[in-house]
Design a protein around this motif. Structure first.
Motif, PDB file in Angstrom:
ATOM      1  N   ALA A   1     -57.423  36.448 -21.041  1.00 11.17           N
ATOM      2  CA  ALA A   1     -57.712  35.022 -21.524  1.00 11.17           C
ATOM      3  C   ALA A   1     -59.001  34.917 -21.953  1.00 11.17           C
ATOM      4  O   ALA A   1     -59.835  35.376 -21.684  1.00 11.17           O
ATOM      5  N   THR A   2     -59.210  34.075 -22.893  1.00 12.48           N
ATOM      6  CA  THR A   2     -60.335  33.534 -23.363  1.00 12.48           C
ATOM      7  C   THR A   2     -60.538  31.924 -22.979  1.00 12.48           C
ATOM      8  O   THR A   2     -59.213  31.227 -23.047  1.00 12.48           O
ATOM      9  N   VAL A   3     -61.511  31.303 -22.429  1.00  9.37           N
ATOM     10  CA  VAL A   3     -61.707  30.175 -22.165  1.00  9.37           C
ATOM     11  C   VAL A   3     -61.968  29.136 -23.578  1.00  9.37           C
ATOM     12  O   VAL A   3     -62.900  29.266 -24.137  1.00  9.37           O
ATOM     13  N   SER A   4     -60.998  28.851 -24.234  1.00  6.09           N
ATOM     14  CA  SER A   4     -60.787  28.172 -25.357  1.00  6.09           C
ATOM     15  C   SER A   4     -61.444  26.605 -25.487  1.00  6.09           C
ATOM     16  O   SER A   4     -61.968  26.163 -26.504  1.00  6.09           O
ATOM     17  N   SER A   5     -61.429  25.872 -24.411  1.00  9.60           N
ATOM     18  CA  SER A   5     -61.661  24.600 -24.324  1.00  9.60           C
ATOM     19  C   SER A   5     -62.094  24.144 -22.844  1.00  9.60           C
ATOM     20  O   SER A   5     -61.460  24.579 -22.042  1.00  9.60           O
ATOM     21  N   LEU A   6     -62.971  23.288 -22.764  1.00 12.74           N
ATOM     22  CA  LEU A   6     -62.947  22.579 -21.228  1.00 12.74           C
ATOM     23  C   LEU A   6     -62.718  21.207 -21.844  1.00 12.74           C
ATOM     24  O   LEU A   6     -63.341  20.338 -22.642  1.00 12.74           O
ATOM     25  N   THR A   7     -61.350  20.757 -21.145  1.00  9.37           N
ATOM     26  CA  THR A   7     -60.661  19.716 -21.414  1.00  9.37           C
ATOM     27  C   THR A   7     -60.305  18.656 -20.519  1.00  9.37           C
ATOM     28  O   THR A   7     -60.095  19.219 -19.451  1.00  9.37           O
ATOM     29  N   PRO A   8     -60.260  17.481 -20.606  1.00 13.16           N
ATOM     30  CA  PRO A   8     -60.022  16.540 -19.601  1.00 13.16           C
ATOM     31  C   PRO A   8     -58.557  16.836 -19.157  1.00 13.16           C
ATOM     32  O   PRO A   8     -57.477  17.292 -19.773  1.00 13.16           O
ATOM     33  N   VAL A   9     -58.151  16.452 -18.030  1.00 13.68           N
ATOM     34  CA  VAL A   9     -56.984  16.911 -17.422  1.00 13.68           C
ATOM     35  C   VAL A   9     -55.777  16.006 -18.093  1.00 13.68           C
ATOM     36  O   VAL A   9     -54.514  16.752 -18.170  1.00 13.68           O
ATOM     37  N   VAL A  10     -55.820  14.876 -18.599  1.00 14.43           N
ATOM     38  CA  VAL A  10     -55.033  14.316 -19.270  1.00 14.43           C
ATOM     39  C   VAL A  10     -55.271  13.505 -20.507  1.00 14.43           C
ATOM     40  O   VAL A  10     -56.563  13.213 -20.612  1.00 14.43           O
ATOM     41  N   THR A  11     -54.647  13.657 -21.606  1.00 10.08           N
ATOM     42  CA  THR A  11     -54.990  13.003 -22.902  1.00 10.08           C
ATOM     43  C   THR A  11     -54.121  11.816 -23.146  1.00 10.08           C
ATOM     44  O   THR A  11     -52.783  11.814 -22.943  1.00 10.08           O
ATOM     45  N   PRO A  12     -54.680  10.632 -23.132  1.00  8.18           N
ATOM     46  CA  PRO A  12     -53.934   9.416 -23.399  1.00  8.18           C
ATOM     47  C   PRO A  12     -52.823   9.508 -24.497  1.00  8.18           C
ATOM     48  O   PRO A  12     -53.192  10.036 -25.587  1.00  8.18           O
ATOM     49  N   SER A  13     -51.713   8.815 -24.533  1.00  4.83           N
ATOM     50  CA  SER A  13     -50.648   8.940 -25.418  1.00  4.83           C
ATOM     51  C   SER A  13     -51.106   7.986 -26.541  1.00  4.83           C
ATOM     52  O   SER A  13     -51.796   6.824 -26.242  1.00  4.83           O
ATOM     53  N   ASP A  14     -50.607   8.400 -27.903  1.00  5.55           N
ATOM     54  CA  ASP A  14     -51.058   7.204 -28.802  1.00  5.55           C
ATOM     55  C   ASP A  14     -50.147   6.134 -28.902  1.00  5.55           C
ATOM     56  O   ASP A  14     -50.054   5.240 -29.603  1.00  5.55           O
ATOM     57  N   ASN A  15     -48.923   6.251 -27.918  1.00 11.51           N
ATOM     58  CA  ASN A  15     -47.763   5.100 -27.775  1.00 11.51           C
ATOM     59  C   ASN A  15     -48.049   4.764 -26.361  1.00 11.51           C
ATOM     60  O   ASN A  15     -47.318   5.675 -25.727  1.00 11.51           O
ATOM     61  N   ALA A  16     -48.390   3.498 -26.138  1.00 16.18           N
ATOM     62  CA  ALA A  16     -48.015   2.811 -24.749  1.00 16.18           C
ATOM     63  C   ALA A  16     -46.862   3.084 -24.099  1.00 16.18           C
ATOM     64  O   ALA A  16     -46.629   3.207 -23.007  1.00 16.18           O
ATOM     65  N   GLN A  17     -45.645   3.183 -25.021  1.00 18.21           N
ATOM     66  CA  GLN A  17     -44.416   3.120 -24.496  1.00 18.21           C
ATOM     67  C   GLN A  17     -44.336   4.510 -23.912  1.00 18.21           C
ATOM     68  O   GLN A  17     -43.110   4.725 -23.135  1.00 18.21           O
ATOM     69  N   ARG A  18     -44.998   5.555 -24.306  1.00 23.52           N
ATOM     70  CA  ARG A  18     -44.588   6.804 -23.860  1.00 23.52           C
ATOM     71  C   ARG A  18     -45.343   7.239 -22.658  1.00 23.52           C
ATOM     72  O   ARG A  18     -45.217   8.338 -22.274  1.00 23.52           O
ATOM     73  N   LEU A  19     -46.069   6.437 -22.199  1.00 21.31           N
ATOM     74  CA  LEU A  19     -46.879   6.657 -20.889  1.00 21.31           C
ATOM     75  C   LEU A  19     -46.015   6.409 -19.679  1.00 21.31           C
ATOM     76  O   LEU A  19     -45.691   5.345 -19.410  1.00 21.31           O
ATOM     77  N   ASP A  20     -45.631   7.437 -18.905  1.00 22.27           N
ATOM     78  CA  ASP A  20     -44.674   7.444 -17.898  1.00 22.27           C
ATOM     79  C   ASP A  20     -45.663   7.354 -16.759  1.00 22.27           C
ATOM     80  O   ASP A  20     -46.814   7.186 -16.772  1.00 22.27           O
ATOM     81  N   PRO A  21     -45.009   6.790 -15.568  1.00 23.27           N
ATOM     82  CA  PRO A  21     -45.714   6.434 -14.193  1.00 23.27           C
ATOM     83  C   PRO A  21     -46.832   7.612 -14.118  1.00 23.27           C
ATOM     84  O   PRO A  21     -47.752   7.249 -13.449  1.00 23.27           O
TER      85      PRO A  21
END
Length: 273
Positions: free
Chosen positions: A165-185
Motif C-alpha cells: 500500500a501507499t499512503v495516498s492521503s492524510l485525511t480527517p476521519v469524517v467528511t461532512p455531507s453536502d446534504n444535512a438530511q443525509r447526516l445519520d446519528p
C-alpha cells in the motif's frame, strides 16, 4: 578499433552502473519485504470466539496483532463489538496457527476505544512475539507500507495475506455531507468530536482485514491499524465494499491505550478504597 574518449567511456560506465542499480532495486525491496513478512507473521493473530456447542466451535471475525509485553493484542473495536453482541456465552480470544492447525486462546477485553475504533485484549500465560510501534507522526503521503491479515478467512482459512500500500492521503476521519438530511446519528456524533487524521491507502482490504497492522515494508515497524468498516462507513457510505481505498488508524492512538492499560495494571489493588 579506436578507443573511446575517456569522458565518453566514463559516461557510458556511469549509465551502465545506474541501469544496474535501478534493475536491482526492486529485488532488494522484495527481499526486504519477504524477510519482514516472515518476521511479523508470528505476531499477527485472528480474533474470534469459542463456543463448545457450536460447529465449528471456533468463529473468526477479524485480525489483530501482538504488541507491548507479548500479552497485549490490538484490534478494532467494531470487531470486538460484533463478538460481544453476538452471544454472551461465547468466549472471546485469539486464533493462532494456520489452516487446520489453528488453535484458540482465551483473552480478556481490557480497553474498548470506540471513538478511534480500537480495542485491547489481554492474554494470560506465555507471551507471544510482539511488534514494535513506530512514530505515526512521521508518516508522509507517498510513503510505502504493507499490511498483513486474514481477508475472507471464513472462506479461505486462517492463512496470512500481505498487501502492499501507499499512503495516498492524510485525511480527517469524517467528511461532512453536502446534504444535512443525509447526516445519520453516527455521522453527527463524530462531527461533534474533535476530528483526527487517518491514513488513506491505495489498497483494497476485504472483510477480515480489520485489525491488520500497517507496517513499514523494510523495518516491520507498525504505524497504523487497518480499519475496514468504521472509517469507510463514515467517509464512503455511497461506495460498495470493497472499494480500492482502505483506511488505517494511526499508531499514536494505539500507544495511548497501551499506556492507559499499563497505568491501570500498575495501580495497587488497595488504591481507591
Amino acid at each position: 578499433m579506436k578507443a573511446l574518449p575517456q569522458t565518453l567511456s566514463s559516461a557510458l560506465m556511469s549509465c551502465l552502473a545506474l541501469a544496474l542499480a535501478l534493475a536491482s532495486a526492486p529485488c532488494r525491496a522484495d527481499d526486504a519485504l519477504a524477510q519482514v513478512i516472515a518476521r511479523v507473521k508470528p505476531s499477527i493473530v485472528g480474533v474470534g470466539s469459542w463456543q463448545k456447542t457450536r460447529t465449528p466451535p471456533m468463529h473468526f471475525i477479524g485480525t489483530g496483532f501482538v504488541a507491548g509485553d507479548g500479552l497485549s493484542v490490538l484490534t478494532c473495536a467494531h470487531v470486538i463489538q460484533k463478538l460481544l453482541d453476538a452471544n454472551p456465552d461465547e468466549v472471546i480470544g485469539i486464533l493462532t496457527g494456520q489452516g487446520e492447525a489453528t488453535q484458540f486462546r482465551p483473552a480478556k477485553v481490557q480497553v474498548l476505544d470506540t471513538e478511534h475504533d480500537l480495542a485491547l485484549l489481554r492474554l494470560a500465560g506465555a507471551p507471544l512475539p510482539a511488534l514494535a510501534l513506530g512514530d505515526a507522526a512521521t508518516v508522509r503521503e507517498g510513503q510505502a507500507m504493507a499490511f498483513t491479515g486474514f481477508p475472507l478467512a471464513t472462506l479461505l482459512g486462517l492463512y496470512h495475506v500481505t498487501h502492499r500500500a501507499t499512503v495516498s492521503s492524510l485525511t480527517p476521519v469524517v467528511t461532512p455531507s453536502d446534504n444535512a438530511q443525509r447526516l445519520d446519528p453516527r455521522r453527527l456524533a463524530q462531527l461533534k468530536k474533535a476530528p483526527y487524521i487517518v491514513f488513506q491507502l491505495d489498497a483494497t482490504a476485504y472483510p477480515g482485514s480489520s485489525g491488520s497492522p500497517l507496517f513499514d515494508p523494510e523495518t516491520g515497524l507498525v504505524y497504523g491499524i487497518v480499519n475496514m468498516v468504521y472509517v469507510k462507513g463514515l467517509k464512503e457510505a455511497a461506495i460498495s465494499t470493497p472499494s480500492g481505498i482502505t483506511y488505517a488508524i494511526p499508531g499514536s492512538h494505539m500507544q495511548t491505550i497501551l499506556l492507559k492499560d499499563k497505568c491501570v495494571s500498575c495501580v495497587p489493588a488497595s488504591a481507591g478504597r
